[in-house]
Design a protein around this motif. Structure first.
Motif, PDB file in Angstrom:
ATOM      1  N   UNK A  86       0.695  -1.320   0.245  1.00 51.90           N
ATOM      2  CA  UNK A  86       0.021   0.047  -0.107  1.00 51.90           C
ATOM      3  C   UNK A  86       0.721   1.183  -0.011  1.00 51.90           C
ATOM      4  N   UNK A  87       2.128   1.191   0.558  1.00 56.49           N
ATOM      5  CA  UNK A  87       2.825   2.292   0.739  1.00 56.49           C
ATOM      6  C   UNK A  87       3.914   2.407  -0.416  1.00 56.49           C
ATOM      7  N   UNK A  88       3.686   1.520  -1.220  1.00 54.45           N
ATOM      8  CA  UNK A  88       4.681   1.659  -2.562  1.00 54.45           C
ATOM      9  C   UNK A  88       5.797   1.147  -2.438  1.00 54.45           C
ATOM     10  N   UNK A  89       6.263   0.422  -1.489  1.00 54.37           N
ATOM     11  CA  UNK A  89       7.596  -0.005  -1.312  1.00 54.37           C
ATOM     12  C   UNK A  89       8.010  -1.495  -1.364  1.00 54.37           C
ATOM     13  N   UNK A  90       6.955  -2.151  -1.821  1.00 52.02           N
ATOM     14  CA  UNK A  90       7.007  -3.748  -2.393  1.00 52.02           C
ATOM     15  C   UNK A  90       6.038  -3.955  -3.329  1.00 52.02           C
ATOM     16  N   UNK A  91       6.082  -5.189  -3.808  1.00 53.40           N
ATOM     17  CA  UNK A  91       5.228  -5.566  -5.056  1.00 53.40           C
ATOM     18  C   UNK A  91       4.716  -7.079  -4.926  1.00 53.40           C
ATOM     19  N   UNK A  92       3.452  -7.211  -5.382  1.00 54.33           N
ATOM     20  CA  UNK A  92       3.137  -8.781  -5.342  1.00 54.33           C
ATOM     21  C   UNK A  92       3.593  -9.212  -6.737  1.00 54.33           C
ATOM     22  N   UNK A  93       4.098 -10.311  -6.761  1.00 51.00           N
ATOM     23  CA  UNK A  93       4.543 -10.860  -7.797  1.00 51.00           C
ATOM     24  C   UNK A  93       4.188 -12.487  -7.935  1.00 51.00           C
ATOM     25  N   UNK A  94       3.966 -13.098  -9.074  1.00 50.34           N
ATOM     26  CA  UNK A  94       3.765 -14.612  -9.101  1.00 50.34           C
ATOM     27  C   UNK A  94       5.020 -15.201  -9.259  1.00 50.34           C
ATOM     28  N   UNK A  95       4.696 -16.443  -9.020  1.00 50.84           N
ATOM     29  CA  UNK A  95       5.901 -17.421  -8.962  1.00 50.84           C
ATOM     30  C   UNK A  95       6.472 -17.341 -10.421  1.00 50.84           C
ATOM     31  N   UNK A  96       5.751 -16.863 -11.482  1.00 55.15           N
ATOM     32  CA  UNK A  96       6.175 -16.902 -12.721  1.00 55.15           C
ATOM     33  C   UNK A  96       7.122 -15.683 -13.064  1.00 55.15           C
ATOM     34  N   UNK A  97       7.034 -14.850 -11.942  1.00 54.28           N
ATOM     35  CA  UNK A  97       7.865 -13.480 -12.367  1.00 54.28           C
ATOM     36  C   UNK A  97       6.705 -12.202 -12.415  1.00 54.28           C
ATOM     37  N   UNK A  98       5.531 -12.602 -12.973  1.00 58.22           N
ATOM     38  CA  UNK A  98       4.582 -11.463 -13.277  1.00 58.22           C
ATOM     39  C   UNK A  98       4.403 -10.730 -12.136  1.00 58.22           C
ATOM     40  N   UNK A  99       4.249  -9.370 -12.297  1.00 58.27           N
ATOM     41  CA  UNK A  99       3.906  -8.416 -11.300  1.00 58.27           C
ATOM     42  C   UNK A  99       2.387  -8.198 -11.358  1.00 58.27           C
ATOM     43  N   UNK A 100       1.781  -8.436 -10.301  1.00 56.47           N
ATOM     44  CA  UNK A 100       0.125  -8.278 -10.103  1.00 56.47           C
ATOM     45  C   UNK A 100      -0.048  -7.493  -8.817  1.00 56.47           C
ATOM     46  N   UNK A 101       0.836  -6.483  -8.781  1.00 54.81           N
ATOM     47  CA  UNK A 101       0.494  -5.552  -8.008  1.00 54.81           C
ATOM     48  C   UNK A 101      -0.608  -4.582  -8.034  1.00 54.81           C
ATOM     49  N   UNK A 102      -0.758  -4.253  -9.280  1.00 49.35           N
ATOM     50  CA  UNK A 102      -2.246  -3.538  -9.644  1.00 49.35           C
ATOM     51  C   UNK A 102      -3.186  -4.124  -9.318  1.00 49.35           C
ATOM     52  N   UNK A 103      -3.145  -5.473  -9.779  1.00 44.43           N
ATOM     53  CA  UNK A 103      -4.550  -6.351  -9.220  1.00 44.43           C
ATOM     54  C   UNK A 103      -4.756  -6.349  -7.782  1.00 44.43           C
ATOM     55  N   UNK A 104      -3.832  -6.670  -7.250  1.00 43.12           N
ATOM     56  CA  UNK A 104      -3.873  -6.819  -5.913  1.00 43.12           C
ATOM     57  C   UNK A 104      -4.264  -5.476  -5.020  1.00 43.12           C
ATOM     58  N   UNK A 105      -4.096  -4.437  -5.539  1.00 39.48           N
ATOM     59  CA  UNK A 105      -4.445  -3.020  -5.091  1.00 39.48           C
ATOM     60  C   UNK A 105      -5.819  -2.892  -5.424  1.00 39.48           C
ATOM     61  N   UNK A 106      -6.218  -3.274  -6.746  1.00 36.21           N
ATOM     62  CA  UNK A 106      -7.697  -3.003  -7.087  1.00 36.21           C
ATOM     63  C   UNK A 106      -8.551  -4.025  -6.259  1.00 36.21           C
ATOM     64  N   UNK A 107      -8.069  -5.165  -5.902  1.00 38.39           N
ATOM     65  CA  UNK A 107      -8.697  -6.332  -5.138  1.00 38.39           C
ATOM     66  C   UNK A 107      -9.027  -5.675  -3.702  1.00 38.39           C
ATOM     67  N   UNK A 108      -7.912  -4.933  -3.173  1.00 37.92           N
ATOM     68  CA  UNK A 108      -8.348  -4.383  -1.966  1.00 37.92           C
ATOM     69  C   UNK A 108      -9.281  -3.348  -1.974  1.00 37.92           C
ATOM     70  N   UNK A 109      -9.127  -2.524  -2.979  1.00 31.59           N
ATOM     71  CA  UNK A 109     -10.165  -1.457  -3.116  1.00 31.59           C
ATOM     72  C   UNK A 109     -11.549  -1.809  -3.172  1.00 31.59           C
ATOM     73  N   UNK A 110     -11.503  -2.996  -3.879  1.00 31.96           N
ATOM     74  CA  UNK A 110     -12.969  -3.499  -4.197  1.00 31.96           C
ATOM     75  C   UNK A 110     -13.511  -3.808  -2.744  1.00 31.96           C
ATOM     76  N   UNK A 111     -12.649  -4.803  -2.213  1.00 28.66           N
ATOM     77  CA  UNK A 111     -13.170  -5.355  -1.024  1.00 28.66           C
ATOM     78  C   UNK A 111     -13.493  -4.193   0.020  1.00 28.66           C
TER      79      UNK A 111
END
Length: 168
Positions: free
Chosen positions: A68-93
């Motif tokens: 949330x503070x912009x200092x870390x990312x959420x990444x898939x085991x494949x290396x894909x960056x899914x930070x934006x999706x997890x941020x949207x998920x949190x906002x939706x919740x």
């Protein structure tokens, strides 16, 4: 009546990254269903993520507050960056919780989204560390009391105390 936002996987929906559910069988859940207290969401699915999907973790031993503070990312085991999706998920919740009057959340622990006691350390090795997932962190920042599936009794007690206070 106090409403509770609950992880869809705990309600038996096969929405986890691996296409599985983690149904939480507890007498309080059955009672809350009858009372109409539960509001179900899979944050990741609400953000358009598929099931199944590659496992994801918060990188570098960080947690949801760091994301949330912009200092870390959420990444898939494949290396894909899914930070934006997890941020949207949190906002939706948070939006759903706000729109439905949820003052509490009951979330699956360990998830990079819903973890509220621990998350994986970002190495995909199964190592855990204390912390919150992105959704749990955002809900807590908004003043929603977040409980893990391991702490249902604590939520039961909190609800009883809060409702006793408002009945007086």
């Amino acid at each position: 009546m106090n409403k509770i936002l609950v992880s869809a996987c705990l309600m038996g929906h096969a929405v986890r990254y691996d296409g599985q559910a983690k149904p939480l069988l507890h007498p309080a859940i059955a009672r809350w269903i009858k009372e109409g207290r539960l509001v179900t969401i899979c944050p990741e699915m609400s953000a358009g993520m598929p099931v199944p999907r590659p496992p994801a973790e918060i990188e570098g031993g960080a947690d949801g507050e760091d994301v949330l503070g912009g200092t870390a990312r959420v990444v898939e085991i494949t290396g894909g960056d899914v930070t934006d999706e997890f941020m949207q998920a949190a906002r939706n919740a948070l939006t759903l919780a706000s729109e439905t009057g949820c003052r509490y959340a009951l979330l699956i622990d360990g998830s990079p989204s819903c973890g509220s006691g621990f998350v994986n350390d970002g190495t995909f090795s199964g190592q855990k560390l204390a912390g919150n997932g992105v959704t749990a962190a955002l809900l807590k920042q908004a003043g929603i009391a977040v409980y893990s599936d391991r702490n249902v009794e604590m939520l039961v007690a909190r609800l009883a105390a809060d409702e006793a206070d408002t009945a007086c």
